[in-house]
Design an enzyme around this catalytic site. Structure first.
Site, PDB file in Angstrom:
ATOM      1  N   ALA A   1       0.803  -1.224   0.000  1.00 34.37           N
ATOM      2  CA  ALA A   1       0.000   0.000   0.000  1.00 34.37           C
ATOM      3  C   ALA A   1       0.840   1.281   0.000  1.00 34.37           C
ATOM      4  O   ALA A   1       0.297   2.362  -0.157  1.00 34.37           O
ATOM      5  CB  ALA A   1      -0.970   0.010   1.178  1.00 34.37           C
TER       6      ALA A   1
ATOM      7  N   ASP B   1      -0.714   7.013   6.901  1.00 32.84           N
ATOM      8  CA  ASP B   1      -0.187   5.633   6.941  1.00 32.84           C
ATOM      9  C   ASP B   1      -0.622   4.964   8.257  1.00 32.84           C
ATOM     10  O   ASP B   1       0.113   4.148   8.811  1.00 32.84           O
ATOM     11  CB  ASP B   1       1.345   5.608   6.765  1.00 32.84           C
TER      12      ASP B   1
HETATM   13  O1  LIG Z   1       0.990  -0.856   3.533  1.00 36.61           O
HETATM   14  C1  LIG Z   1       1.571  -1.940   3.421  1.00 36.61           C
HETATM   15  O2  LIG Z   1       1.274  -2.787   2.573  1.00 36.61           O
HETATM   16  C2  LIG Z   1       2.664  -2.196   4.390  1.00 36.61           C
HETATM   17  C3  LIG Z   1       3.389  -3.381   4.396  1.00 36.61           C
HETATM   18  C4  LIG Z   1       4.419  -3.569   5.348  1.00 36.61           C
HETATM   19  C5  LIG Z   1       5.129  -4.869   5.276  1.00 36.61           C
HETATM   20  O3  LIG Z   1       4.659  -5.757   4.555  1.00 36.61           O
HETATM   21  O4  LIG Z   1       6.166  -5.097   5.864  1.00 36.61           O
HETATM   22  C6  LIG Z   1       4.666  -2.521   6.273  1.00 36.61           C
HETATM   23  C7  LIG Z   1       3.858  -1.361   6.183  1.00 36.61           C
HETATM   24  N1  LIG Z   1       2.903  -1.223   5.270  1.00 36.61           N
HETATM   25  C8  LIG Z   1       4.015  -0.260   7.077  1.00 36.61           C
HETATM   26  O5  LIG Z   1       3.283   0.733   6.957  1.00 36.61           O
HETATM   27  C9  LIG Z   1       4.999  -0.311   8.082  1.00 36.61           C
HETATM   28  O6  LIG Z   1       5.139   0.634   8.876  1.00 36.61           O
HETATM   29  C10 LIG Z   1       5.818  -1.466   8.163  1.00 36.61           C
HETATM   30  C11 LIG Z   1       6.889  -1.779   9.015  1.00 36.61           C
HETATM   31  C12 LIG Z   1       7.324  -3.011   8.620  1.00 36.61           C
HETATM   32  C13 LIG Z   1       8.429  -3.812   9.125  1.00 36.61           C
HETATM   33  O7  LIG Z   1       8.467  -5.003   8.806  1.00 36.61           O
HETATM   34  O8  LIG Z   1       9.284  -3.269   9.844  1.00 36.61           O
HETATM   35  N2  LIG Z   1       6.566  -3.450   7.598  1.00 36.61           N
HETATM   36  C14 LIG Z   1       5.655  -2.518   7.288  1.00 36.61           C
HETATM   37 CA   LIG Z   2       1.826   0.926   5.067  1.00 38.01          CA
END
Ligand SMILES: O=C(O)c1cc(C(=O)O)c2c(n1)C(=O)C(=O)c1cc(C(=O)O)[nH]c1-2
Ligand SMILES: [Ca+2]
EC number: 1.1.2.-
Length: 714
Positions: free
Chosen positions: A205, A328
């Site tokens: 996203a 977000d």
């Molecule tokens: O909007 C999305 O599809 C998406 C996916 C992911 C992800 O898959 O790791 C994160 C986020 N958003 C996100 O906003 C976020 O802060 C985040 C932190 C992490 C991480 O693994 O440290 N993944 C994600």
């Molecule tokens: Ca996200």
């Protein structure tokens, strides 16, 4: 179809009044003798020897009653064994432990199995995710774990596959591509299995995808249903289910062009008695609602918790945490179920501490909001209107409407991210690995999406870059922290906290021994007293820890295991000076397993191998810096950090030897010489002139930081 064997067993085991036959006509029945079946999953909470599903049981409490390791003796905890991993990226996985074997997933979606008592390797599986997929992942090439059913394990891969593995051999049994590979979809989250159906979501996203969860038949990988979280293009209007038709009325403009977002990238939970699957839905694409849905609207089902029927994917209820989200603010964070005494009666609740900073307690049968209060400071809202269940949003927070910058708290990292929480039923506490960090939301006038490379946020990420100003940096450091918060969900108040010097710390485990375990950014794995947060034991892991621990027994002896290896979004994207680490720690990825009296020793830590900050002199133009700064913010900062102030997980470009040489830089950034490592060509989005401007910008930034370093003021 008659009630299947497993279902009767599960109902008997649970003695659940509401347990009813809901197997579909011709539905799947793949329970294998001796394997993981519905009864075993329904009983997972009492099965202290094992850890058979992501959150330990379907309620995702991450509480183990095991008390062999406890407040009295935890000082004797020592390393039983460890295993070095073959990746040096963020390790976020929750291991599964099934009948004496521990199974882990690592960065790059690899799987390994070991004897859980001795550490003897059993097998390894590598889905060979192409390195070029990496830039489709917003937040590191991570994987959070697997699901088990029968004699198989199931996992999502970063390139969008759902894979079934034979649990004994690690051999692939089937593999299905669950996404449109021409779109920027990835998978980082763990699947869950309900009644032989493997449920999996996806990510993307930040770039532009349409979120959904799907169910696949564990037997053969056949897709059984798909539940979209946001409405599609107008030509789907005639065929869409009612819940999507209702959502359509809450959107304007041409949101479907970028997919709308709403990815289900992490949390799920299941209540077998109510037969409800709960999913956490993410943010919109682009973040800035002015570009996503220009006329406003709630944009259902972004930032929502949605209850659906696991058999059919049918919508049951939803609760939207952040209507019209623009920050977000995902509601993909850990969903935990518990039965709590509230107002003189037992309530079946669902709890979540999503990014937006509110701790929510919902009635999990109906979705009714029981209570909400903030667990971290907030400046985007003045609270929840309990009559409507909606947050009261402060006008200045809506940068999409004002067109003015807004420094938001919590920020895009959230008050809490994917790091699992844990529950202690004896203390009545939920432990939250909380984040206190702001984010500068600078809306970009005249913003245009780019479907080929880079994030699509509708923000100017360069305008908000951290300046080379020691005073500003120091203020940012002081405002960027973390905490382990012990939260009473009944009174919605904090009982105690352990402050952390940095925001990005590990997930949690809570045990019947009166302990809470957490690793942290400083590389320490710590046991705290569950009742007051006293530190009782600690172990230095040589690298930052973000993953949650698990506990299990083999032959009656209790073990605690976790993955070490710093990574995830924080070390990649925000400025490296905001880590809270006293000294930068490298990524040393390992599985660490502890027991009482364990006496294994880690080898000495690897020598610090930071190249000195010694950039070539800056000879570029101001026009190049302006262009390069914009491109860097939009295309590079996702992995190489805000203002190019790197950390230790990916190359710190200020120290890159490629800075010296225009041709080398061009070979990498334009021609994709390092694509197998994840550094793809940016030629689809950037011209040679723009790529050279990025080099000049980084050279300028490196010289600024070198000057500060000389003055001892970085
Ligand atoms: O909007 C999305 O599809 C998406 C996916 C992911 C992800 O898959 O790791 C994160 C986020 N958003 C996100 O906003 C976020 O802060 C985040 C932190 C992490 C991480 O693994 O440290 N993944 C994600
Ligand atoms: Ca996200």
């Amino acid at each position: 179809m008659a009630r299947s064997r497993w279902f009767v067993a599960a109902c008997a085991a649970l003695a659940l009044a509401g347990c009813k036959d809901n197997a579909p006509e011709g539905g799947v029945d793949t329970a294998a003798e001796g394997g993981i079946d519905a009864a075993r999953l329904a009983n997972a909470a009492a099965d202290t020897a094992n850890w058979i599903t992501y959150g330990r049981d379907y309620s995702e409490q991450r509480y183990s009653p095991l008390d062999q390791i406890n407040e009295e003796n935890v000082g004797d905890l020592g390393l039983a064994w460890f295993a070095d991993l073959d990746t040096a990226r963020g390790q976020e996985g929750t291991p599964l432990v099934i009948d004496g074997t521990i199974y882990i997933t690592t960065a790059w979606s690899k799987v390994k199995a070991y004897d859980a008592a001795t550490g003897a390797p059993k097998w390894a599986y590598d889905p060979e995710v192409p390195g070029e997929v990496a830039p489709k992942a917003c937040c590191d090439v991570v994987n959070r774990g697997m699901a088990a059913w029968g004699d198989r394990l199931f996992m999502g891969t970063l390139d969008g596959r759902l894979v079934a593995l034979d649990r004994d051999t690690g051999k692939e049994v089937w593999s299905k591509v669950t996404v449109d590979r021409d779109q920027p979809y990835t998978i980082t989250g763990a699947p869950r299995v309900i009644d032989g159906k493997v449920i999996i979501g996806n990510s993307g996203a930040e770039f532009g995808v349409r979120g959904y969860v799907s169910a696949y038949d564990a037997t053969n990988g056949e897709q059984l249903w798909r539940f979209y979280t946001v409405p599609g293009a107008p030509d789907e209007t005639g065929s869409e289910p009612e819940y999507l038709a209702k959502a359509r009325a809450t959107w304007t403009g041409e949101w479907w062009e970028l997919g709308g977002g709403g990815t289900v990238w992490d949390a799920m939970a299941y209540d077998p008695a109510l037969d409800l699957l709960y999913i956490g839905v993410g943010n919109g694409t682009p973040w800035n609602q002015a570009y996503r849905s220009p006329g406003g609207g709630d944009n259902l089902y972004l930032s929502s918790i949605v209850a659906i029927r696991p058999d059919t994917g049918e919508y049951v209820w939803h609760y939207q945490t952040t209507p019209a989200e623009t920050w977000d603010f995902t509601a993909t964070q850990h969903i935990m179920l518990a039965d709590l005494e509230i107002g003189g009666r037992t309530r079946q609740v669902l709890m979540q501490a999503p990014k937006n900073g509110f701790f929510y307690v919902l009635d999990r049968a109906t979705g009714e909001l029981i209570s909400a209060d903030n667990y971290v400071p907030q400046n985007w809202t003045s609270g929840i209107d309990m009559a409507t269940g909606r947050p009261i949003v402060l006008p200045e927070a809506r940068f999409d409407k004002t067109g003015q910058p807004f420094i938001g708290t919590p920020g895009a990292a959230g008050g809490h991210s994917w790091h699992p929480m844990a529950f202690n039923p004896n203390e009545g506490l939920v432990y939250i690995p909380a984040i206190e960090a702001a984010f500068p939301y600078f809306p970009e006038a005249g913003w245009k999406p780019d479907r080929k490379r880079g994030m699509n946020t509708g923000l100017d990420l360069a305008a908000a870059a951290m300046p080379a100003d020691p005073a500003v940096r120091q203020a940012a450091r002081e405002a960027t922290k973390g905490a382990l918060i012990a939260w009473d969900p009944v009174t919605q108040s904090e009982r105690w906290r352990v402050p952390h010097s940095g925001p990005w710390n590990g997930g949690l485990l809570s045990t019947g021994g009166g302990l809470v375990f957490q690793g942290n950014a400083q590389g320490n794995f710590i046991a705290y007293a569950a009742n007051d947060g006293r530190e009782l034991w600690s172990f230095h892991a040589q690298t930052g820890i973000i993953a949650p621990p698990v506990t299990y027994t083999v032959n009656g002896e209790q073990y605690v295991a976790l993955l070490a290896g710093y990574g995830g979004v924080w070390p990649l994207s925000p400025s490296g000076i905001l880590s809270g680490q006293e000294r930068p720690l490298p990524n040393v990825s390992r599985l660490l397993v502890f027991k009482l009296g364990g006496s294994a020793k880690l080898p000495p830590p690897p020598p610090a191998q930071d190249r000195p900050l010694d950039p070539p002199p800056f000879r570029g133009t101001e026009a190049q810096v302006a262009s390069g700064s914009y491109s860097f913010g939009r295309y590079c900062s996702q992995c190489h950090n805000d203002a190019a102030v790197g950390s230790t997980v990916l190359p710190d470009l200020r120290r890159s030897p490629a800075l010296e040489n225009r041709d080398t830089w061009m070979a990498i950034v334009h021609d994709g010489a390092l694509k197998d490592n994840g550094m793809v060509s940016f030629a689809p989005s950037l011209t040679r002139e723009q790529i050279e401007a990025v080099r000049q910008y980084v050279i300028k930034r490196a010289n600024e930081d070198k000057a500060l370093e000389r003055q001892g003021r970085s």
